[in-house]
Design a protein around this motif. Sequence first.
Motif, PDB file in Angstrom:
ATOM      1  N   ALA A 109       0.973  -1.355  -0.007  1.00 50.81           N
ATOM      2  CA  ALA A 109       0.017  -0.149  -0.047  1.00 50.81           C
ATOM      3  C   ALA A 109       0.933   1.332  -0.015  1.00 50.81           C
ATOM      4  N   TYR A 110       0.190   2.489  -0.103  1.00 51.75           N
ATOM      5  CA  TYR A 110       1.113   3.676  -0.162  1.00 51.75           C
ATOM      6  C   TYR A 110       0.156   4.719   0.261  1.00 51.75           C
ATOM      7  N   ALA A 111       1.224   5.874   0.695  1.00 55.56           N
ATOM      8  CA  ALA A 111       0.945   7.175   1.011  1.00 55.56           C
ATOM      9  C   ALA A 111       1.696   8.258   0.374  1.00 55.56           C
ATOM     10  N   THR A 112       1.112   9.512   0.433  1.00 48.39           N
ATOM     11  CA  THR A 112       1.722  10.519  -0.221  1.00 48.39           C
ATOM     12  C   THR A 112       2.019  11.817   0.709  1.00 48.39           C
ATOM     13  N   ALA A 113       3.092  12.612   0.395  1.00 47.19           N
ATOM     14  CA  ALA A 113       3.479  13.814   0.983  1.00 47.19           C
ATOM     15  C   ALA A 113       4.122  14.649  -0.068  1.00 47.19           C
ATOM     16  N   THR A 114       4.083  15.947   0.571  1.00 46.31           N
ATOM     17  CA  THR A 114       4.979  16.852   0.009  1.00 46.31           C
ATOM     18  C   THR A 114       6.284  17.152   0.666  1.00 46.31           C
ATOM     19  N   SER A 115       6.659  16.103   1.588  1.00 45.71           N
ATOM     20  CA  SER A 115       7.978  16.277   2.114  1.00 45.71           C
ATOM     21  C   SER A 115       8.465  14.856   2.388  1.00 45.71           C
ATOM     22  N   PRO A 116       9.774  14.594   2.174  1.00 43.79           N
ATOM     23  CA  PRO A 116      10.245  13.283   2.635  1.00 43.79           C
ATOM     24  C   PRO A 116      10.066  12.681   4.038  1.00 43.79           C
ATOM     25  N   MET A 117      10.027  13.791   4.933  1.00 44.26           N
ATOM     26  CA  MET A 117       9.716  13.334   6.106  1.00 44.26           C
ATOM     27  C   MET A 117       8.107  13.368   6.526  1.00 44.26           C
ATOM     28  N   GLY A 118       7.401  13.791   5.480  1.00 44.82           N
ATOM     29  CA  GLY A 118       5.913  13.522   6.093  1.00 44.82           C
ATOM     30  C   GLY A 118       5.341  14.865   6.182  1.00 44.82           C
ATOM     31  N   PRO A 119       4.315  14.990   6.999  1.00 39.99           N
ATOM     32  CA  PRO A 119       3.399  13.790   7.042  1.00 39.99           C
ATOM     33  C   PRO A 119       2.646  13.258   5.886  1.00 39.99           C
TER      34      PRO A 119
END
Length: 331
Positions: free
Chosen positions: A241-251
């Motif tokens: 599964a996956y999630a997305t963010a606009t920073s490599p550290m999240g959120p």
Amino acid sequence: MNRSRTITAAILLILISSGAIAQVHDTVRKISSATGVIIDTVPPPPALPGLFADPNIAVFGKRFYIYPTTDGTEGWLSTNFTCWSSSNLVDWKNEGVILDLPRDLVWAKQRAWAPTIAFKNNKYYYYYSANVNIGVAVADKPTGPFTDPISKPLIAKGTKRGQMIDPMAFVDDDGAAYLYWGQGQCNVVKLNNDMVSCDTSKILSFKPPGYNEGPFVIKRKGIYYLMWSEYDTRDPRYSIAYATATSPMGPFKKAENAVVLKGRGAVKGAGHHSVVQVPGKDEWYIAYHRFKIPGGDGYNRETCISAMHFDKDGNILPVNVLLKIHPVKLK
């Protein structure tokens, strides 16, 4: 009429007239296979011969590389790591053992699991699990030999909750490097410029819904995709599964249709993946393991590769684990 079509029609007529309608579908598929029509009900052969799991796929220069876990022992007691290379993503060459725990380490001798690799400072940095710690090794070539520059774990067991396993190194466009890892929860920390140290007081830990292990990060069109494995590697439901963010550290926010790779038909336990982009193209491939076919289980797994696609909104589309890939030529 084409001879093969005549034969197909005749078989269909016999089956239908005899009442064997339930068998028609499978028979047609077998005939289609013989006439060269692409079918998606028979799993393709594994990418690598033998038992290998947790593949990390990468591209350096004009070759693809896979760095897997050596599988086939109950309890996952492997003691070394190998490297495989290919010029076309289909035909793979065994480059031999690149790190042997009893020979090359002073702090761990077994449980050689789930490696990853990154390139920076004109060096290749190899991160791996060893006896439930995370180590780092360095080499001048992607095929090694790799040596331990710090003579101790980079991330020791007990540093955070869960197991300190399944590292993934991601180097961003600005040169900053990040290490992701963890079973039970996901951890991330920015690596120091030397790539062999970090400030463990700055580790960020979190757990996306469904997360179990095997984190992997890619960046596409400014969006960071954190992917992971759900369930346990011994479970036929093992999936990605996956999630997305606009920073490599999240959120990181889990996607609405988050499960993008799972077993289907004879394919069971498909997970613990990595992703590679063909340089210069928006063309992506996902490497993962599945239970060996036939007769495999969570200790007897084989490495596979499938194409991975995005829709116009940047969502990862479901991966067809039954579709064979074609050779890819690097420029």
